[in-house]
Motif scaffolding. Structure first.
Motif: not given
Length: 470
Positions: A281-282, A296-300, A334-340
């Protein structure tokens, strides 16, 4: 047979006699009448029977019945009366004057118009003078108005209906404006944004439709949507509970119960929705600017919330921040690369390090070697995660960075800056941008988690156009 007698005056008797006329519908009584005589029934059987037939009282049984002299013809009464003032009847006289044989006589009691002066005597209908009972009238009948009068009446009714509708609308408007509720501000997206944090009334109602079915389990003081509006006011504006009690016209203890109830309710409902996204999904939503960091799975990042200094020295030492000269709570988001928003940890004491938060938050178990995380340069977590770590290069003992290191640092910084925007959105809630009182320690985790999770519902995407932002 028609016969009329002249009117006589009536006054109360002094002897207290209580004779009544036994003729049906005759109300003459000796108590208020000193001039009318009352005659007993004759002893002769035939004559007695004739009296009973004439007065229409078959099978009439009473003690010493009397018939007033108004039912006898004047020639049947012997004049003058005896020295004692009593009148007698001639032999064989029978009563013959009754309303059912067209005889009318004046009512012994004066009518209303006889006791009150009437300036206009022509208004009295002559044929009815002297009758105690007016002729029958059909009260269900309706007189048809003339054509013009009918049109005018309909126009007047329409005007009245329009005026009533206008007044009702004014009353409803005044009632709504006097209440502090969501309906009052539904027409202004600016007010909705100010009081709730949602971008518009449409955003708010879309979220409400998702949680409304579950609100039936809540014990409510106000309407469910107004309780939700109160909670969002508290979260967004950080208002005192007494202030909210005055706004919503309820007791301040009820405000406290509503806040705790809705904090736990939304924490449960929103927490039941899985926000962690799988790798596929990511990848399907990966922005183009992540070409060099497509795994990249998540930005923390970690954030701190200032809290009131506790009186206990032990607690103070635990919540005192290592970076700031005051007490704080600390959490990982943390947020996904697309902003969620895809991860929210519990809050910890401010003295804990970022590395320890990452270990205790539970996110490590969600990562695998095929993934990568993006963090700030202060996160030294390479040895405790099973995946790749993207972070800006640290100078350490170097005098300056090389050209490739500078480019890498700039590219990562431009991508991870959006997690700081996420934290800014959470802290736009006044409750978290001010000093959190110690009294909220028991519910601060729920309030913080709800504020973070609402970011996915209340506004436009955090990353609107990666190409522009890049």
């Amino acid at each position: 047979m028609t016969c009329k007698r002249t009117k006589v005056s009536f006054q109360r008797r002094d002897d207290g006699s209580s004779h009544h006329c036994c003729v049906p519908h005759c109300s003459v009584s000796a108590r208020f009448n000193s001039s009318v005589s009352f005659f007993s029934f004759p002893k002769d059987d035939e004559l007695h029977k004739q009296w009973m037939i004439n007065i229409r009282r078959d099978n009439f049984v009473t003690t010493n019945p009397r018939v007033c002299g108004l039912h006898f013809q004047s020639e049947d009464v012997i004049e003058p009366p005896t020295p004692a003032g009593r009148r007698r009847l001639k032999k064989g006289a029978v009563p013959v004057l009754f309303p059912w044989n067209n005889f009318t006589f004046l009512d012994p009691r004066p009518e209303v118009w006889e006791r009150t002066e009437c300036p206009d005597t022509e208004c009295i209908n002559e044929p009815f003078v002297g009758l105690r009972y007016p002729p029958d009238h059909d009260y269900c009948s309706i007189t048809e108005p003339a054509g013009l009068d009918m049109v005018m009446s309909l126009d007047h009714n329409q005007e009245l209906h329009a005026e009533i509708a206008k007044l009702r609308n004014q009353i409803e408007e005044i009632t709504i404006n006097s209440k502090f509720c969501l309906e009052r501000f539904a027409g202004s997206d600016d007010d909705i944004r100010f009081f709730t944090g949602f971008a518009s009334h449409a955003h708010l109602m879309a979220f409400w439709k998702q949680i409304e079915p579950a609100t039936c389990r809540i014990i409510q003081v106000l309407q469910p949507i107004d309780e939700f509006f109160l909670f969002m006011n508290y979260l967004s504006l950080g208002l005192m509970q007494r202030d909210l009690a005055h706004r919503f016209k309820i007791h301040h203890s009820a405000v406290s119960r509503i806040i705790n109830t809705w904090a736990n309710f939304l924490y449960t409902v929103l927490g039941a929705v899985g926000i962690w996204l799988d790798k596929e999904t990511i990848k399907s939503h990966m922005p183009e600017v992540f070409q060099g960091y497509s795994d990249t799975q998540i930005i923390l990042d970690c954030t701190e919330i200032r809290c009131q200094t506790p009186s206990s020295l032990l607690l103070k030492s635990e919540v005192l921040s290592n970076y700031k000269p005051h007490c704080t709570f600390k959490g990982l988001i943390g947020m996904a690369p697309h902003g969620a928003v895809t991860f929210v940890s519990s809050l910890f004491e401010g003295a804990i390090s970022d590395k320890d938060i990452l270990k205790q938050s539970g996110i490590v178990s969600l990562l695998n070697p095929s993934m990568a995380i993006m963090v700030d340069k202060s996160f030294s977590v390479e040895d405790c995660v099973p995946c790749k770590v993207y972070k800006p290069t640290c100078l350490r003992q170097k005098a300056q960075l090389s050209e490739p290191e500078v480019r890498k640092t700039q590219s990562i910084a431009k991508l991870r800056v959006h997690v700081e925007g996420l934290i800014r959105r959470v802290k736009e809630r006044k409750l978290f941008s001010t000093v959190v009182p110690v009294s909220l320690t028991g519910s601060i985790n729920q309030l913080y988690a709800v504020a973070c999770l609402l970011v996915n519902y209340e506004n436009r995407p955090l990353v609107n156009d990666w190409a522009t932002n890049g």
